[in-house]
Design a protein around this motif. Structure first.
Motif, mmCIF file in Angstrom:
data_model
loop_
_atom_site.group_PDB
_atom_site.id
_atom_site.type_symbol
_atom_site.label_atom_id
_atom_site.label_comp_id
_atom_site.label_asym_id
_atom_site.label_seq_id
_atom_site.Cartn_x
_atom_site.Cartn_y
_atom_site.Cartn_z
ATOM 1 N N PRO A 1 8.881 81.387 -6.391
ATOM 2 C CA PRO A 1 9.229 80.404 -5.358
ATOM 3 C C PRO A 1 8.831 79.002 -5.801
ATOM 4 O O PRO A 1 7.833 78.816 -6.513
ATOM 5 N N VAL A 2 9.594 78.015 -5.369
ATOM 6 C CA VAL A 2 9.339 76.650 -5.793
ATOM 7 C C VAL A 2 7.956 76.172 -5.348
ATOM 8 O O VAL A 2 7.283 75.425 -6.063
ATOM 9 N N THR A 3 7.486 76.634 -4.180
ATOM 10 C CA THR A 3 6.156 76.236 -3.714
ATOM 11 C C THR A 3 5.071 76.757 -4.648
ATOM 12 O O THR A 3 4.113 76.035 -4.972
ATOM 13 N N MET A 4 5.218 77.985 -5.108
ATOM 14 C CA MET A 4 4.247 78.552 -6.039
ATOM 15 C C MET A 4 4.246 77.776 -7.357
ATOM 16 O O MET A 4 3.181 77.520 -7.944
ATOM 17 N N ILE A 5 5.427 77.373 -7.808
ATOM 18 C CA ILE A 5 5.524 76.602 -9.045
ATOM 19 C C ILE A 5 4.809 75.261 -8.891
ATOM 20 O O ILE A 5 4.079 74.817 -9.785
ATOM 21 N N ILE A 6 4.986 74.610 -7.741
ATOM 22 C CA ILE A 6 4.343 73.310 -7.501
ATOM 23 C C ILE A 6 2.822 73.453 -7.501
ATOM 24 O O ILE A 6 2.101 72.638 -8.085
ATOM 25 N N VAL A 7 2.320 74.486 -6.845
ATOM 26 C CA VAL A 7 0.870 74.701 -6.791
ATOM 27 C C VAL A 7 0.316 74.915 -8.199
ATOM 28 O O VAL A 7 -0.693 74.303 -8.598
ATOM 29 N N ALA A 8 0.964 75.769 -8.974
ATOM 30 C CA ALA A 8 0.498 76.017 -10.343
ATOM 31 C C ALA A 8 0.572 74.745 -11.182
ATOM 32 O O ALA A 8 -0.358 74.430 -11.947
ATOM 33 N N PHE A 9 1.654 74.005 -11.028
ATOM 34 C CA PHE A 9 1.864 72.765 -11.764
ATOM 35 C C PHE A 9 0.760 71.752 -11.445
ATOM 36 O O PHE A 9 0.145 71.158 -12.337
ATOM 37 N N GLY A 10 0.478 71.551 -10.159
ATOM 38 C CA GLY A 10 -0.541 70.596 -9.747
ATOM 39 C C GLY A 10 -1.936 70.985 -10.219
ATOM 40 O O GLY A 10 -2.713 70.133 -10.669
ATOM 41 N N LEU A 11 -2.252 72.277 -10.146
ATOM 42 C CA LEU A 11 -3.574 72.736 -10.576
ATOM 43 C C LEU A 11 -3.764 72.582 -12.075
ATOM 44 O O LEU A 11 -4.831 72.154 -12.539
ATOM 45 N N VAL A 12 -2.750 72.922 -12.848
ATOM 46 C CA VAL A 12 -2.839 72.767 -14.303
ATOM 47 C C VAL A 12 -3.039 71.297 -14.663
ATOM 48 O O VAL A 12 -3.887 70.949 -15.493
ATOM 49 N N LEU A 13 -2.285 70.425 -14.019
ATOM 50 C CA LEU A 13 -2.393 68.997 -14.295
ATOM 51 C C LEU A 13 -3.791 68.475 -13.957
ATOM 52 O O LEU A 13 -4.398 67.722 -14.730
ATOM 53 N N LEU A 14 -4.322 68.892 -12.808
ATOM 54 C CA LEU A 14 -5.654 68.457 -12.383
ATOM 55 C C LEU A 14 -6.723 68.930 -13.366
ATOM 56 O O LEU A 14 -7.603 68.158 -13.784
ATOM 57 N N ILE A 15 -6.662 70.189 -13.752
ATOM 58 C CA ILE A 15 -7.678 70.752 -14.655
ATOM 59 C C ILE A 15 -7.629 70.093 -16.025
ATOM 60 O O ILE A 15 -8.669 69.735 -16.602
ATOM 61 N N VAL A 16 -6.434 69.899 -16.560
ATOM 62 C CA VAL A 16 -6.301 69.339 -17.904
ATOM 63 C C VAL A 16 -6.807 67.895 -17.953
ATOM 64 O O VAL A 16 -7.568 67.514 -18.855
ATOM 65 N N ILE A 17 -6.413 67.066 -16.989
ATOM 66 C CA ILE A 17 -6.846 65.663 -17.022
ATOM 67 C C ILE A 17 -8.330 65.552 -16.700
ATOM 68 O O ILE A 17 -9.038 64.703 -17.264
ATOM 69 N N ALA A 18 -8.844 66.412 -15.818
ATOM 70 C CA ALA A 18 -10.286 66.407 -15.544
ATOM 71 C C ALA A 18 -11.077 66.758 -16.810
ATOM 72 O O ALA A 18 -12.095 66.130 -17.114
ATOM 73 N N ALA A 19 -10.598 67.738 -17.566
ATOM 74 C CA ALA A 19 -11.267 68.102 -18.821
ATOM 75 C C ALA A 19 -11.219 66.951 -19.816
ATOM 76 O O ALA A 19 -12.204 66.659 -20.510
ATOM 77 N N LEU A 20 -10.067 66.277 -19.892
ATOM 78 C CA LEU A 20 -9.934 65.120 -20.780
ATOM 79 C C LEU A 20 -10.908 64.012 -20.379
ATOM 80 O O LEU A 20 -11.551 63.388 -21.236
ATOM 81 N N ALA A 21 -11.061 63.771 -19.065
ATOM 82 C CA ALA A 21 -11.972 62.729 -18.574
ATOM 83 C C ALA A 21 -13.421 63.071 -18.887
ATOM 84 O O ALA A 21 -14.183 62.208 -19.351
ATOM 85 N N VAL A 22 -13.806 64.317 -18.659
ATOM 86 C CA VAL A 22 -15.192 64.731 -18.920
ATOM 87 C C VAL A 22 -15.520 64.571 -20.398
ATOM 88 O O VAL A 22 -16.574 64.030 -20.775
ATOM 89 N N PHE A 23 -14.607 65.005 -21.255
ATOM 90 C CA PHE A 23 -14.833 64.902 -22.699
ATOM 91 C C PHE A 23 -14.927 63.439 -23.129
ATOM 92 O O PHE A 23 -15.773 63.068 -23.938
ATOM 93 N N ARG A 24 -14.072 62.597 -22.568
ATOM 94 C CA ARG A 24 -14.081 61.176 -22.915
ATOM 95 C C ARG A 24 -15.384 60.504 -22.470
ATOM 96 O O ARG A 24 -15.995 59.748 -23.225
ATOM 97 N N TRP A 25 -15.817 60.777 -21.248
ATOM 98 C CA TRP A 25 -17.011 60.122 -20.721
ATOM 99 C C TRP A 25 -18.279 60.638 -21.433
ATOM 100 O O TRP A 25 -19.220 59.870 -21.628
ATOM 101 N N GLU A 26 -18.291 61.898 -21.800
ATOM 102 C CA GLU A 26 -19.459 62.438 -22.493
ATOM 103 C C GLU A 26 -19.639 61.797 -23.854
ATOM 104 O O GLU A 26 -20.758 61.625 -24.340
#
Length: 394
Positions: A367-392
């Motif tokens: 379902p498109v809603t499930m795709i959006i949820v997965a898409f948003g979570l992946v994006l959040l996790i990846v950029i958060a990891a990039l930010a943590v690595f950069r700031w460290e």
């Protein structure tokens, strides 16, 4: 090679802006036209393949286009690329397979991109480079806005007029290319020897990933464009499901709303972010995932448009400084054309993976809603990891 330190509002910069504007307008209008063609033929499942036919040349030709951009005057490289795009639009209008024709446009865009951005590093010093990028991104996003809106409107009314508009835009881009200053090539052209250039590209790729700043820029812009490309396609499935609207104009107009936001974000980046405090751009990136997740609660067109503008604003604030950072580091090390070829390879590999995952989810019946949820979570996790690595490592 030292930058020429041209004024931001010089005739040369105006020619670059005009060429980029009309080329980007046509690129985006013809995507909507191609989507309309395959949907009208009841092949909506081919929509992700359209985007993949465009991005695949960026990956396959990455070892060569940087050498071309750095080995020849960049304005002439841009001219040749636009002529190829124009030819591809003509054969699509004549009835060629949209996947094939749009793939040829992708080849033209692959050649065009490192020259387009690389010429800025030759024209401007580090102090003006973020602002010059903001101007290019602003021009590009206005072109995307008009391109997707005009493409959607014309595709719903007259395919003949849609193709006429696309061909005229490519023609104007080609004309503007003639007025770009003929700057000296950054490096001596050594010829297109495939195995040698592939090895050189791999060396460039390794050098860019070893450098802390260029690695940060490559990963950040790759995630942004991979997610942005997926969002463009996702809107054509989300709008009928969430808003109950089935035309081509509404998803195209929402894509235009994202473009408006990116213009605002690019302007904010030019004012608030410099190469000295580039980590501020992470604020925009960290907000992208939550805003994508908010789509699951939207069922009205006005609220959807507001959310798209917010997504675009955060995206512009995130990606424009990272582009400038990569150009400055690349120009000072391996050459801006080679650096942009590496960037295009990384970004389009991310697009291929993101769009491929989206196509797989659609073919699996998610379902498109499930795709959006997965898409948003992946994006959040990846950029958060990039930010943590950069700031460290700061």
């Amino acid at each position: 090679m030292k930058a020429l330190e041209m004024p931001l509002w010089s005739p040369g910069m105006m020619a670059v802006l005009a060429a980029q504007f009309f080329s980007a307008l046509a690129d985006n209008a013809i995507l909507i036209v191609a989507i309309a063609i395959v949907r009208s033929q009841d092949y909506a499942n081919l929509v992700p393949l359209l985007q993949e036919s465009f991005v695949l040349p960026f990956i396959l030709l990455a070892p060569f286009v940087g050498q071309v951009a750095d080995g020849y005057p960049k304005g002439r490289v841009m001219l040749a690329a636009n002529l190829l795009k124009l030819a591809a639009a003509l054969i699509m209008a004549a009835g060629a397979n949209p996947l094939t024709a749009y793939g040829l446009i992708g080849i033209g865009a692959t050649i065009y991109s490192p020259a387009k951005y690389g010429i800025l590093a030759q024209m401007f010093g580090a102090a003006a480079l973020v602002r010059a990028n903001g101007m290019i991104e602003g021009s590009t996003i206005v072109a995307i806005l008009l391109g997707v809106i005009l493409g959607g409107w014309l595709a719903d009314h007259s395919m003949a007029w849609a193709f006429a508009g696309v061909i005229a835009a490519y023609g104007l881009a080609t004309l503007a290319n003639l007025f770009i200053p003929r700057l000296q090539a950054e490096r001596i052209a050594t010829g297109l020897r495939p195995w040698l250039l592939t090895r050189q590209f791999l060396v460039s790729l390794s050098l860019m990933f070893r450098n802390r700043d260029s690695r940060f820029s490559l990963l950040g812009t790759s995630v942004f464009w991979g997610s942005g490309t997926t969002l463009r396609l996702l809107l054509f499935a989300w709008v009928p499901a969430a808003l109950l609207i089935t035309d081509n104009r509404t998803p195209a107009n929402l894509m235009g709303a994202v473009s408006i936001g990116i213009v605002l974000g690019a302007a904010a980046a030019g004012w608030w972010v410099s190469l000295r405090n580039v980590n501020r751009a992470l604020l925009g990136g960290l907000l992208l995932g939550p805003l994508i997740l908010a789509l699951t609660f939207v069922h009205g067109l006005a609220l959807a448009a507001i959310l798209m503008i917010a997504i675009g604003t955060c995206g512009g604030l995130f990606v424009v400084p990272l582009n400038a950072l990569l150009q400055e580091r690349g120009h000072a090390s391996i050459g801006s054309g080679k650096a942009l070829a590496v960037q295009n390879f990384a970004e389009n590999l991310a697009m291929l993976l993101f769009v491929g995952a989206y196509g797989w989810a659609v073919s699996a019946g998610a379902p498109v809603t499930m795709i959006i949820v997965a898409f948003g979570l992946v994006l959040l996790i990846v950029i958060a990891a990039l930010a943590v690595f950069r700031w460290e490592r700061a």
